[in-house]
Write a protein that holds these residues in place. Structure first.
Motif, short mmCIF file in Angstrom:
data_model
loop_
_atom_site.label_atom_id
_atom_site.label_comp_id
_atom_site.label_asym_id
_atom_site.label_seq_id
_atom_site.Cartn_x
_atom_site.Cartn_y
_atom_site.Cartn_z
N ALA A 93 0.84 -1.20 0.00
CA ALA A 93 0.00 0.00 0.00
C ALA A 93 0.88 1.24 0.00
O ALA A 93 0.62 2.20 -0.76
CB ALA A 93 -0.93 -0.01 1.21
N LEU A 94 1.90 1.25 0.83
CA LEU A 94 2.79 2.41 0.87
C LEU A 94 3.56 2.57 -0.43
O LEU A 94 3.75 3.69 -0.91
CB LEU A 94 3.73 2.31 2.07
CG LEU A 94 3.06 2.43 3.44
CD1 LEU A 94 4.08 2.25 4.55
CD2 LEU A 94 2.33 3.76 3.58
N ILE A 95 3.99 1.45 -1.01
CA ILE A 95 4.68 1.52 -2.30
C ILE A 95 3.75 2.12 -3.36
O ILE A 95 4.14 3.01 -4.12
CB ILE A 95 5.19 0.13 -2.72
CG1 ILE A 95 6.37 -0.28 -1.84
CG2 ILE A 95 5.56 0.09 -4.20
CD1 ILE A 95 6.78 -1.73 -1.99
N TYR A 96 2.51 1.63 -3.40
CA TYR A 96 1.54 2.14 -4.38
C TYR A 96 1.28 3.63 -4.16
O TYR A 96 1.29 4.42 -5.10
CB TYR A 96 0.25 1.34 -4.27
CG TYR A 96 -0.73 1.51 -5.40
CD1 TYR A 96 -0.39 2.09 -6.62
CD2 TYR A 96 -2.03 1.07 -5.26
CE1 TYR A 96 -1.31 2.23 -7.64
CE2 TYR A 96 -2.96 1.19 -6.28
CZ TYR A 96 -2.60 1.77 -7.47
OH TYR A 96 -3.50 1.91 -8.48
N GLY A 97 1.09 4.03 -2.92
CA GLY A 97 0.86 5.44 -2.62
C GLY A 97 2.05 6.30 -2.98
O GLY A 97 1.91 7.38 -3.58
N LEU A 98 3.24 5.85 -2.60
CA LEU A 98 4.45 6.63 -2.90
C LEU A 98 4.71 6.71 -4.40
O LEU A 98 5.10 7.77 -4.91
CB LEU A 98 5.66 6.03 -2.18
CG LEU A 98 5.68 6.22 -0.66
CD1 LEU A 98 6.75 5.35 -0.02
CD2 LEU A 98 5.89 7.69 -0.31
N LEU A 99 4.50 5.59 -5.11
CA LEU A 99 4.66 5.62 -6.56
C LEU A 99 3.66 6.57 -7.21
O LEU A 99 4.01 7.34 -8.11
CB LEU A 99 4.50 4.22 -7.15
CG LEU A 99 5.66 3.25 -6.96
CD1 LEU A 99 5.28 1.85 -7.42
CD2 LEU A 99 6.89 3.73 -7.70
N THR A 100 2.42 6.54 -6.73
CA THR A 100 1.40 7.43 -7.27
C THR A 100 1.77 8.89 -7.03
O THR A 100 1.77 9.70 -7.95
CB THR A 100 0.03 7.11 -6.66
OG1 THR A 100 -0.33 5.77 -7.01
CG2 THR A 100 -1.04 8.07 -7.16
N ASP A 101 2.10 9.22 -5.78
CA ASP A 101 2.52 10.59 -5.48
C ASP A 101 3.74 10.99 -6.30
O ASP A 101 3.81 12.09 -6.84
CB ASP A 101 2.83 10.74 -3.98
CG ASP A 101 1.58 10.79 -3.12
OD1 ASP A 101 0.55 11.33 -3.56
OD2 ASP A 101 1.65 10.29 -1.98
N GLY A 102 4.69 10.08 -6.39
CA GLY A 102 5.92 10.37 -7.13
C GLY A 102 5.69 10.59 -8.61
O GLY A 102 6.17 11.58 -9.18
N PHE A 103 4.94 9.70 -9.25
CA PHE A 103 4.72 9.86 -10.69
C PHE A 103 3.82 11.05 -11.00
O PHE A 103 3.99 11.70 -12.03
CB PHE A 103 4.17 8.57 -11.31
CG PHE A 103 5.24 7.52 -11.49
CD1 PHE A 103 6.35 7.76 -12.29
CD2 PHE A 103 5.15 6.29 -10.86
CE1 PHE A 103 7.34 6.81 -12.46
CE2 PHE A 103 6.13 5.33 -11.02
CZ PHE A 103 7.23 5.59 -11.82
N ILE A 104 2.86 11.35 -10.14
CA ILE A 104 2.03 12.54 -10.36
C ILE A 104 2.91 13.79 -10.29
O ILE A 104 2.73 14.73 -11.06
CB ILE A 104 0.85 12.58 -9.38
CG1 ILE A 104 -0.22 11.59 -9.87
CG2 ILE A 104 0.27 13.98 -9.23
CD1 ILE A 104 -1.43 11.46 -9.00
N SER A 105 3.88 13.78 -9.41
CA SER A 105 4.80 14.91 -9.32
C SER A 105 5.78 14.94 -10.50
O SER A 105 5.98 15.98 -11.12
CB SER A 105 5.58 14.84 -8.00
OG SER A 105 6.52 15.87 -7.92
#
Length: 184
Positions: A93-105
């Motif tokens: 879950a944290l990986i998915y959230g961090l990847l999402t935040d990261g790629f959106i940025s």
């Protein structure tokens, strides 16, 4: 005196906006939990359009770690239903959230004046969803050996992850433009 009143008004407005954002992020986390907790593995790795939608919206709402917060809330709730794999639930879950935040940025999804760039949002969600889906399937099938290795299932997870990311990103853009950007 007028300046002090104006400062207090801005602080109250800011507090109200923050409260709305936190409330929405919590609700999005609950929605992620409901969409994930009752599906068996590896099916839960394929049906992630709802998760992609709410993580994208969480990231758009909060400039820092919005998707990660949504994912963490969903994961903590999921652990209450499936405690046996708590570590992996939290980790992915944290990986998915961090990847999402990261790629959106990284993809500069936020456009001027509160709008979002549709193609970039869809791309960010597709990449983060595909990476997370394949990684979690790899751990489930290869590391933990909870399911038998199945190349057809692996390809299906990749394809459904891509479609789910595209769909989640597109739906997030629609919801953002129609409702959420006007609320916060």
């Amino acid at each position: 005196m007028k300046e002090l009143s104006a400062v207090r008004s801005r602080e109250a407005l800011s507090l109200g906006e923050n409260t709305r954002k936190i409330t929405l992020i919590a609700l999005f986390g609950v929605a992620v939990f409901i969409s994930k907790a009752f599906l068996p593995s590896p099916i839960d790795k394929m049906v992630v359009a709802v998760q992609a939608l709410f993580l994208a919206l969480g990231s758009l709402l909060s400039r820092r770690f919005g998707a990660t917060s949504v994912a963490a809330i969903g994961a903590v709730l999921t652990i209450l239903v499936r405690p046996s794999l708590a570590f992996f639930t939290i980790a992915f879950a944290l990986i998915y959230g961090l990847l999402t935040d990261g790629f959106i940025s990284i993809f500069h999804v936020r456009a001027p004046r509160g709008d979002v760039r549709t193609i970039r949002l869809m791309a960010a969600m597709t990449v983060s969803t595909a990476i997370t889906g394949l990684a979690s399937y790899y751990v489930t099938a290869h590391v933990l050996a909870l399911v038998a290795r199945n190349p057809v299932l692996e390809i299906t997870i990749l394809l459904v992850g891509v479609v789910s990311g595209l769909l989640g990103g597109y739906l997030a853009m629609l919801i953002w433009r129609k409702a959420l950007r006007h609320i916060v």
